[in-house]
Scaffold this motif. Structure first.
Motif, short mmCIF file in Angstrom:
data_model
loop_
_atom_site.label_atom_id
_atom_site.label_comp_id
_atom_site.label_asym_id
_atom_site.label_seq_id
_atom_site.Cartn_x
_atom_site.Cartn_y
_atom_site.Cartn_z
N UNK A 19 0.81 -1.21 0.00
CA UNK A 19 0.00 0.00 0.00
C UNK A 19 0.85 1.27 0.00
N UNK B 158 -5.24 0.01 -15.03
CA UNK B 158 -4.49 -0.15 -13.78
C UNK B 158 -4.31 -1.63 -13.45
N UNK B 159 -3.25 -1.96 -12.73
CA UNK B 159 -3.13 -3.31 -12.16
C UNK B 159 -4.13 -3.39 -11.01
N UNK B 160 -4.73 -4.56 -10.85
CA UNK B 160 -5.88 -4.71 -9.97
C UNK B 160 -5.63 -4.31 -8.51
N UNK B 161 -4.55 -4.85 -7.93
CA UNK B 161 -4.37 -4.60 -6.49
C UNK B 161 -4.01 -3.13 -6.25
N UNK C 85 -5.16 -0.61 -7.96
CA UNK C 85 -6.43 0.11 -8.08
C UNK C 85 -7.19 0.07 -6.75
N UNK C 86 -7.29 -1.13 -6.18
CA UNK C 86 -7.95 -1.28 -4.86
C UNK C 86 -7.26 -0.46 -3.80
N UNK C 87 -5.93 -0.63 -3.74
CA UNK C 87 -5.18 0.05 -2.69
C UNK C 87 -5.27 1.56 -2.83
N UNK D 284 -7.84 3.39 -4.05
CA UNK D 284 -9.12 3.86 -3.50
C UNK D 284 -9.14 3.72 -1.99
N UNK D 285 -8.63 2.59 -1.49
CA UNK D 285 -8.64 2.38 -0.03
C UNK D 285 -7.78 3.39 0.71
N UNK E 228 -17.58 4.63 -4.20
CA UNK E 228 -16.13 4.84 -4.27
C UNK E 228 -15.79 6.30 -3.99
N UNK F 171 -10.13 4.24 3.18
CA UNK F 171 -10.97 3.29 3.91
C UNK F 171 -10.80 3.38 5.42
N UNK G 297 -19.47 -1.96 -9.72
CA UNK G 297 -18.82 -1.94 -8.42
C UNK G 297 -19.86 -2.27 -7.35
N UNK H 177 -8.86 1.91 12.62
CA UNK H 177 -10.22 2.11 12.12
C UNK H 177 -11.23 2.16 13.24
N UNK I 277 -5.31 -3.33 4.56
CA UNK I 277 -6.42 -2.44 4.93
C UNK I 277 -7.75 -3.13 4.61
N UNK I 278 -7.78 -3.80 3.46
CA UNK I 278 -8.98 -4.56 3.10
C UNK I 278 -9.28 -5.64 4.14
N UNK J 294 -10.85 -4.05 7.17
CA UNK J 294 -12.25 -3.66 6.93
C UNK J 294 -13.15 -4.89 6.87
N UNK K 276 -15.69 -3.96 -0.85
CA UNK K 276 -16.13 -3.49 -2.17
C UNK K 276 -15.34 -4.25 -3.23
N UNK L 97 -4.93 -10.22 -16.31
CA UNK L 97 -5.11 -9.21 -15.26
C UNK L 97 -6.53 -8.69 -15.24
N UNK L 98 -7.08 -8.51 -14.04
CA UNK L 98 -8.46 -8.05 -13.80
C UNK L 98 -9.48 -9.16 -14.00
#
Ligand code: SF4
Lengths: 166, 419
Positions: free
Chosen positions: A69, A88-91, A93-95, A97-98, A144, A153, B23, B48, B139-140, B143, B151, B189-190
């Motif tokens: 992160x 974006x690479x997936x993780x 992208x998540x990180x 936003x988080x 989001x 997050x 989403x 948190x 962090x995920x 949560x 999400x 990927x994805x």
């Protein structure tokens, strides 16, 4: 959320080691210190060129590599307001936003280094002011935007104790 | 248009009709963290403002990556996990229980139709039993522990249809290595990968886990398989929770459908230093090795130990090779004791280490020396993966690893399998 700033353009496959080199990220948890080294291997002077609100613009697969992160955190702490990339690479992208860093997916071929940009996350629009161009993006869903507006997050949970999107 | 397995599982867990690209905030059935990721998540949990976890029976910590602890630093992180687990009353699998991705399905925590996250990239393993499971960050994890939700962006899917019969001596590991070589490390990927076809159906559930486990090595978010009688039987013998099987619709939309006939597939090996650098074993036959490793969440199951025992029965490992074996779990260890594979392997010269990740991630239990060549049943061969960036790691099936340990050189196992 409305953002504006000028563009710094990068290529495809910018990996998390370019964003923040492994030699720094394991040393400290001080994000302001890490931010000084952001993108250093691609542009050694990058950090000093950033004005608050500026944006990183890139090609495909931005943020590939490790799941740390620290990568989005270092970008955010350097004053970058958002990253715009073709994909974006997936993780990452998540990180992003988080950790509260807005990320926008769109065709970046019509954006050059130094272009003045405005991004409307809710409407799903990138406006290239200098060129008078509107680039459509898939709007981020309200949920989001809510996490981003809260600052990530952790802050979202501090505030609401749960996911809170109504 | 119809739905893929991923779209159906997300629709069920989001409580609305969703499609790829949407989403969602979805309910989780199970949440897992291991000793490399849980300590950071514990910090985030407190930051948190977390007090309790959403459902202690649906959250597990596994101490497997550096188990037993090799040093004081790790010991204090393990202690942090133990204290958190006992305070929040969540499940704790301590040292010696096994690798997280073996334990979660084996102990019955996941059933078909589930949505599961784990703070470990190989969480995609449980796709083999028709569950959507994927890796997340710390962090995920925090949560998820607090709220029981996360999400997600519902992924597009890619379908692999594998037809034909795998030849004798060619295993599910060879198949997934082959597919990763075709796709490259970021080709999916994805995407949610769906593996199907007669060749997959013919595999036992244990063998299917190996394929789903490595879906992440082509970048995929999940490695899903269809529900069938074998899955039904396997799940019933491991879990009391009711299964909720999910089938893809015939008119589901895929980003890509790839078809392969596997009848002529030969044993494969991934060469240093990337998983997608895949060749037929015959191209590297004769490469000398100094260490061989059988274990991990990819290939440390009882069928893997049996295959190795079959090749090594009544034989001795080459004197120039160290053979290390880490059973994927305590149950696997006990099975191997009962059926004699343990004795066979030890008599052949194997050094057994604690059930868990063993030397896979380079914290202990068999770090190679400079310039050494290691053949392993694991899923990653990145530079430095086993703790030394000047060593060379090859990935292969348990049969290929056992045959190579026997000869001291990378060896095609097909002429070494005993009847
Ligand atoms: S066995 Fe290896 S790949 Fe599997 S969870 Fe452990 S360290 Fe990760």
């Amino acid at each position: 959320m409305l953002l504006s700033g000028k563009s710094f353009k990068f290529g495809n496959d910018v990996n998390t080691d370019y964003i923040i080199s492994g030699k720094y990220k394991f040393k400290t948890l001080d994000m302001n210190e890490l931010a000084r080294h952001v993108m250093e291997d691609l542009d050694p002077d990058f950090y000093n060129k950033i004005s608050e609100g500026d944006m990183i613009v890139a090609g495909t697969n931005f943020g590939c590599g490790s799941s740390r992160e620290q990568a989005p955190l270092a970008i955010k702490h350097a004053g970058i307001s958002c990253v715009i990339a073709t994909s974006f690479a997936r993780i990452f992208y998540r990180n992003a936003i988080n950790t509260g860093l807005p990320v926008v997916e769109c065709d970046t071929s019509q954006i050059e280094e130094g272009d003045e940009l405005e991004v409307d996350l809710a409407e799903g629009l990138v406006f290239n002011r200098g060129r008078g161009l509107e680039i459509p993006v898939k709007p981020l869903p309200p949920s989001m935007i809510r996490i981003l507006a809260d600052g990530g997050l952790i802050k979202h949970f501090q505030k609401h104790g749960d996911f809170k999107f109504d | 248009m119809g739905k893929t397995i991923a779209e159906k599982i997300f629709s069920l867990h989001a409580g609305e009709d969703v499609h790829a690209g949407d989403l969602v905030v979805a309910q989780l059935d199970f949440v897992m963290g291991q000793d490399g990721t849980a300590p950071l998540a514990i910090n985030s949990f407190h930051e948190m403002g977390g007090r309790g976890v959403f459902d202690p029976s649906r959250v597990a910590f596994v101490i497997d990556h550096s188990a037993p602890s090799p040093n004081e630093g790790v010991s204090s992180l393990h202690r942090l996990m133990r204290e958190f687990a006992s305070e929040k009353k969540i499940l704790l699998y301590d040292i010696g229980c096994g690798v997280c991705h073996q334990l979660v399905p084996e102990q019955g925590h996941v059933v078909p139709g589930d949505l599961v996250v784990g703070a470990d990239s190989h969480t995609c393993t449980y796709g083999a039993i028709n569950a959507f499971s994927t890796g997340v960050g710390s962090t995920d994890l925090a949560a998820a522990m607090i709220s029981g939700k996360l999400w997600f962006k519902v992924p597009d899917s890619i379908k692999f249809i594998c037809s034909g019969v795998l030849p004798e001596g060619v295993f599910s590991k060879d198949l997934i290595l082959f597919l990763i070589g075709e796709m490259t490390a970021d080709g999916a990927t994805y995407l949610s990968a769906e593996f199907s076809g007669d060749a997959v159906k013919a595999l036992e559930v244990e063998e299917r886990f190996t394929i789903s486990n490595m879906a992440i090595e082509m970048g995929a978010k999940a490695g899903l398989m269809e529900y069938d009688e074998k899955v039904e039987k396997w799940v019933k013998s491991h879990s009391t929770r009711p299964a909720n099987p999910v089938f893809p619709d015939p008119d589901a939309g895929y980003e890509e459908v790839r078809q392969y006939d596997v009848s002529r597939l030969e044993p494969r090996v991934a060469l240093p230093h990337t998983v997608d650098n895949v060749s037929p074993v015959k191209d590297v036959e004769g490469q000398e090795i100094q260490q061989a490793f059988i274990g991990t969440c990819t290939n440390g199951r009882i069928s893997d130990l049996r295959t190795a025992a079959n090749i090594l029965k009544g034989q001795k490992v080459s004197p120039s090779v160290r053979l290390i074996v880490a059973p994927a779990s305590r149950e696997v260890y006990l099975e191997a004791m009962k059926d004699g594979s343990l004795q066979t392997l030890v008599e052949a010269g194997a050094a057994f280490v604690t059930p868990g990740c063993g030397p896979c991630v380079g914290t202990h239990n068999g770090v190679p020396s400079d310039g050494e060549h290691v053949i392993s049943t694991a899923n990653r061969n990145f530079k430095g993966r086993m703790g030394n960036s000047r060593a060379f790691i090859y990935l292969a099936s348990p049969a290929t690893v056992a045959a190579s340990a026997l000869t001291g050189k990378i060896t095609d196992p097909r002429s070494y399998l005993q009847k």
